[in-house]
Design an enzyme around this catalytic site. Structure first.
Site, PDB file in Angstrom:
ATOM      1  N   LYS A  70       0.798  -1.048  -0.029  1.00 44.69           N
ATOM      2  CA  LYS A  70       0.004   0.059  -0.110  1.00 44.69           C
ATOM      3  C   LYS A  70       0.850   1.287   0.076  1.00 44.69           C
ATOM      4  O   LYS A  70       1.857   1.310   0.629  1.00 44.69           O
ATOM      5  CB  LYS A  70      -0.976   0.018   1.173  1.00 44.69           C
ATOM      6  CG  LYS A  70      -1.632   1.206   1.459  1.00 44.69           C
ATOM      7  CD  LYS A  70      -2.120   1.259   2.874  1.00 44.69           C
ATOM      8  CE  LYS A  70      -2.876   2.738   2.972  1.00 44.69           C
ATOM      9  NZ  LYS A  70      -3.594   2.908   4.610  1.00 44.69           N
TER      10      LYS A  70
ATOM     11  N   ASP B  20      -2.502  10.644   3.062  1.00 46.88           N
ATOM     12  CA  ASP B  20      -3.673  10.156   3.423  1.00 46.88           C
ATOM     13  C   ASP B  20      -4.582  11.384   4.274  1.00 46.88           C
ATOM     14  O   ASP B  20      -4.231  11.308   5.552  1.00 46.88           O
ATOM     15  CB  ASP B  20      -3.809   8.816   4.300  1.00 46.88           C
ATOM     16  CG  ASP B  20      -5.233   8.469   4.519  1.00 46.88           C
ATOM     17  OD1 ASP B  20      -6.205   8.751   3.885  1.00 46.88           O
ATOM     18  OD2 ASP B  20      -5.309   7.475   5.463  1.00 46.88           O
TER      19      ASP B  20
ATOM     20  N   LYS C 223      -9.584  13.303   8.419  1.00 44.34           N
ATOM     21  CA  LYS C 223      -9.045  12.604   9.687  1.00 44.34           C
ATOM     22  C   LYS C 223      -8.890  13.992  10.611  1.00 44.34           C
ATOM     23  O   LYS C 223      -8.865  15.100   9.927  1.00 44.34           O
ATOM     24  CB  LYS C 223      -7.532  12.265   9.576  1.00 44.34           C
ATOM     25  CG  LYS C 223      -7.508  11.012   8.876  1.00 44.34           C
ATOM     26  CD  LYS C 223      -6.066  10.447   8.598  1.00 44.34           C
ATOM     27  CE  LYS C 223      -5.690   9.258   7.822  1.00 44.34           C
ATOM     28  NZ  LYS C 223      -6.390   8.264   8.862  1.00 44.34           N
TER      29      LYS C 223
ATOM     30  N   ASP D  23     -11.711   6.910   4.916  1.00 44.37           N
ATOM     31  CA  ASP D  23     -10.635   6.784   5.564  1.00 44.37           C
ATOM     32  C   ASP D  23     -10.363   5.542   5.835  1.00 44.37           C
ATOM     33  O   ASP D  23      -9.164   5.000   6.028  1.00 44.37           O
ATOM     34  CB  ASP D  23     -10.762   7.541   6.802  1.00 44.37           C
ATOM     35  CG  ASP D  23      -9.287   7.717   7.387  1.00 44.37           C
ATOM     36  OD1 ASP D  23      -8.272   7.814   6.641  1.00 44.37           O
ATOM     37  OD2 ASP D  23      -9.277   7.718   8.814  1.00 44.37           O
TER      38      ASP D  23
ATOM     39  N   GLU E 224      -9.361   3.452   3.280  1.00 45.11           N
ATOM     40  CA  GLU E 224      -9.194   3.482   1.722  1.00 45.11           C
ATOM     41  C   GLU E 224      -8.172   2.428   1.353  1.00 45.11           C
ATOM     42  O   GLU E 224      -7.760   2.050   0.291  1.00 45.11           O
ATOM     43  CB  GLU E 224      -8.747   5.025   1.220  1.00 45.11           C
ATOM     44  CG  GLU E 224      -7.184   5.421   1.469  1.00 45.11           C
ATOM     45  CD  GLU E 224      -6.685   5.089   2.956  1.00 45.11           C
ATOM     46  OE1 GLU E 224      -5.650   5.137   3.064  1.00 45.11           O
ATOM     47  OE2 GLU E 224      -7.605   5.617   3.807  1.00 45.11           O
TER      48      GLU E 224
ATOM     49  N   ARG F 262      -7.601  -0.454   2.158  1.00 43.15           N
ATOM     50  CA  ARG F 262      -8.187  -1.804   1.826  1.00 43.15           C
ATOM     51  C   ARG F 262      -8.687  -1.758   0.554  1.00 43.15           C
ATOM     52  O   ARG F 262      -8.705  -2.723  -0.462  1.00 43.15           O
ATOM     53  CB  ARG F 262      -8.885  -2.337   2.750  1.00 43.15           C
ATOM     54  CG  ARG F 262     -10.480  -1.272   3.009  1.00 43.15           C
ATOM     55  CD  ARG F 262     -10.992  -1.745   4.644  1.00 43.15           C
ATOM     56  NE  ARG F 262     -10.192  -1.189   5.390  1.00 43.15           N
ATOM     57  CZ  ARG F 262     -10.472  -1.291   6.664  1.00 43.15           C
ATOM     58  NH1 ARG F 262     -11.511  -1.923   7.101  1.00 43.15           N
ATOM     59  NH2 ARG F 262      -9.621  -1.074   7.701  1.00 43.15           N
TER      60      ARG F 262
END
Length: 506
Positions: free
Chosen positions: A274, A279, A286, A356, A358, A360
């Protein structure tokens, strides 16, 4: 790109025969100082100033150089990880006393793996990230008396080889230096901010490695490639950013054998990483506090890229394909929304109830791609859940797997390298948690149960029957707290993956 790459050499001569300005000498509980060291070292031990307890340090001067004693504790307790930690503590003290060339006197009878661990601990502790620091001003403030920031040379002296094979020892030391450099380069990638290390920049880095290393090939595809491959989950994460995503596929088939036949005969290994280069959480944004650390959300991808580079440089006889999904996860008018439903490459539909979660989504399509490329054993690395930090801290990363034998093999590699893994269960009851109401799967179930396991259970839907292990490295990727990686990026996973590949070399 690595801030400092120390030159590492092995010698069968005594430390006194080298040009080292500092010699590190290991002390074991209940044992005298090693043979051949000057009397000043023995006197230091006899006086009690030098101690053999683990990580104890003392310095004396003799024969025109510094002698640094390093306690290793009881000989029976010594393992490679303790050797790495001791080496890192020694390096810290050595730099304080302006060491430029450090010579480790290899502990007699400790084995070649300990010599390799000393190299790793020293080289990893010698890391710093200075890419964005201003150059020192060239004025009177620089008087030349400040200690050097990095070692110039590391020498491993092994005059007492005993039954050890000199060629084997040299190979271990050389490989340790190559792997340590790969770890430090992964740390450089991790430490770069999101405006510097974009998905495209990571892809360019991978392509540059392929141009440098024989036998390594890299293919990069952007958003059009994702659409062509029906990677709707990965593409959904990427659509909120102006930065182009990158599907990075790296291949290595092992060194050529005489006559042109393939030298590697084992199963095709699949490494998946990943690489969310920043992020924000997307629409499910977040909290602002420590959001800057989300530049580290590409740590799994960095580990995969650099592990493959090290494996290719080592010319290990192993076949592998690596897949790295690189993108940003940002909120915008085009970003994916909570409640949206996307379709992964294997046809599974996914309700995106939290943007959030994301990682996966990215990994789902990357795992499908690894399977499509023929991977016969897969391991993925991802900073996937905060829950794993609550459960395991930084000491262990979490591992979930659909195959007992593969889980053991991956776990053994972690144990050998000090990148330890703790097995978490996958059970059909967890599958119930991720069932979607409007689609096949829910990426973020409302029931806040078993967060790390739920992430693994979700990913298990995208590997079919291929033996697979998922490593959640969110607690270990940065601020590891080890002596050789206390703060910032840790490069976690590079050594584990290289060791796993070595174990499957055939």
């Amino acid at each position: 790109m690595v801030a400092s790459v120390v030159m590492v050499t092995l010698t069968a001569e005594s430390p006194q025969s080298t040009d080292a300005d500092t010699v590190a000498v290991a002390l074991f509980d209940g044992e005298p100082a090693p043979a051949g060291v000057p009397g000043e070292v023995t006197a230091l031990l006899d006086s009690g100033e030098a101690r053999s307890s683990f990580k104890a340090l003392a310095v004396t001067h003799a024969q025109g150089r510094r002698w640094l004693t390093v306690g290793l504790g009881k000989r029976e307790d010594l393992d490679p990880e303790r050797a790495r930690v001791a080496a890192a503590k020694a390096l810290e003290r050595a730099k304080e006393i302006s060491t430029r060339t450090l010579c480790w006197l290899a502990p007699a009878g400790a084995g070649s793996d300990m010599a390799g661990a000393l190299v790793e601990g020293t080289a990893l502790a010698d890391y710093s990230f200075e890419r964005h620091k201003s150059a020192p001003k060239q004025d009177g403030a620089q008087d030349g008396n400040e200690p050097p920031k990095h070692l110039e040379q590391l020498i491993v002296a092994a005059p007492d080889l005993g039954s050890a094979d000199p060629a084997a020892l040299e190979r271990v030391v050389t490989e340790a230096a190559i792997v340590s450099a790969a770890v430090n380069e992964a740390r450089d990638l991790q430490n770069r901010p999101g405006n510097d290390l974009t998905p495209t920049a990571l892809a360019e880095h991978a392509k540059a490695l392929a141009a440098q290393i024989d036998g390594l090939t890299v293919e990069v595809e952007g958003s059009e490639g994702l659409r062509n491959r029906a990677m709707g989950a990965f593409a959904a994460v990427a659509q909120g950013s102006a930065q182009e995503p990158a599907l990075i596929t790296m291949r290595y088939e092992g060194p050529p054998a005489p006559g042109g036949a393939a030298a590697a005969k084992g199963p095709l290994l699949g490494f998946v990483g990943k690489a969310v280069t920043f992020d924000s959480g997307g629409i499910s944004i977040k909290p602002g506090a420590k959001m800057s650390e989300m530049k580290f959300d590409m740590s799994g991808g960095a580990a995969v890229v650099q592990a493959v580079a090290a494996i290719a440089r080592l010319q290990l006889p192993v076949r592998l394909v690596a897949v790295v999904g690189a993108t940003e996860n940002l909120p915008s008018g085009s970003a994916i929304k909570p409640g949206d439903i996307v379709t992964a490459a294997n046809g599974k539909t996914i309700e995106v109830n939290n943007t959030d979660a994301e990682g996966r989504l990215v990994l789902a399509d990357c795992l499908c791609h690894a399977v499509a490329q023929g991977a016969e054993r897969i391991v993925d690395l991802a900073t996937l859940t905060g829950a794993v930090i609550v459960a395991l801290g930084s000491t262990y990363a979490g591992i979930m797997s659909n195959d007992e034998q593969w889980a053991r093999e991956v776990g053994d590699a972690g144990q050998r390298t000090g990148e330890m893994l703790w097995r978490l269960p996958l059970h059909e009851e967890y599958d119930e948690l991720i069932k979607g109401r409007y689609g096949d799967l829910d990426n973020a179930p409302e029931a806040r149960k078993a967060g790390t396991i739920v992430g693994g259970a979700f990913l298990s839907n995208f590997v079919g029957d291929v033996p697979w292990a998922h490593l959640d490295i969110a607690g270990s990727a940065w601020d590891l707290g080890r002596a050789y990686a206390p703060k910032g990026a840790a490069g976690y996973g590079v050594r584990l993956l290289v060791d796993l590949a070595r174990a499957h070399s055939a």
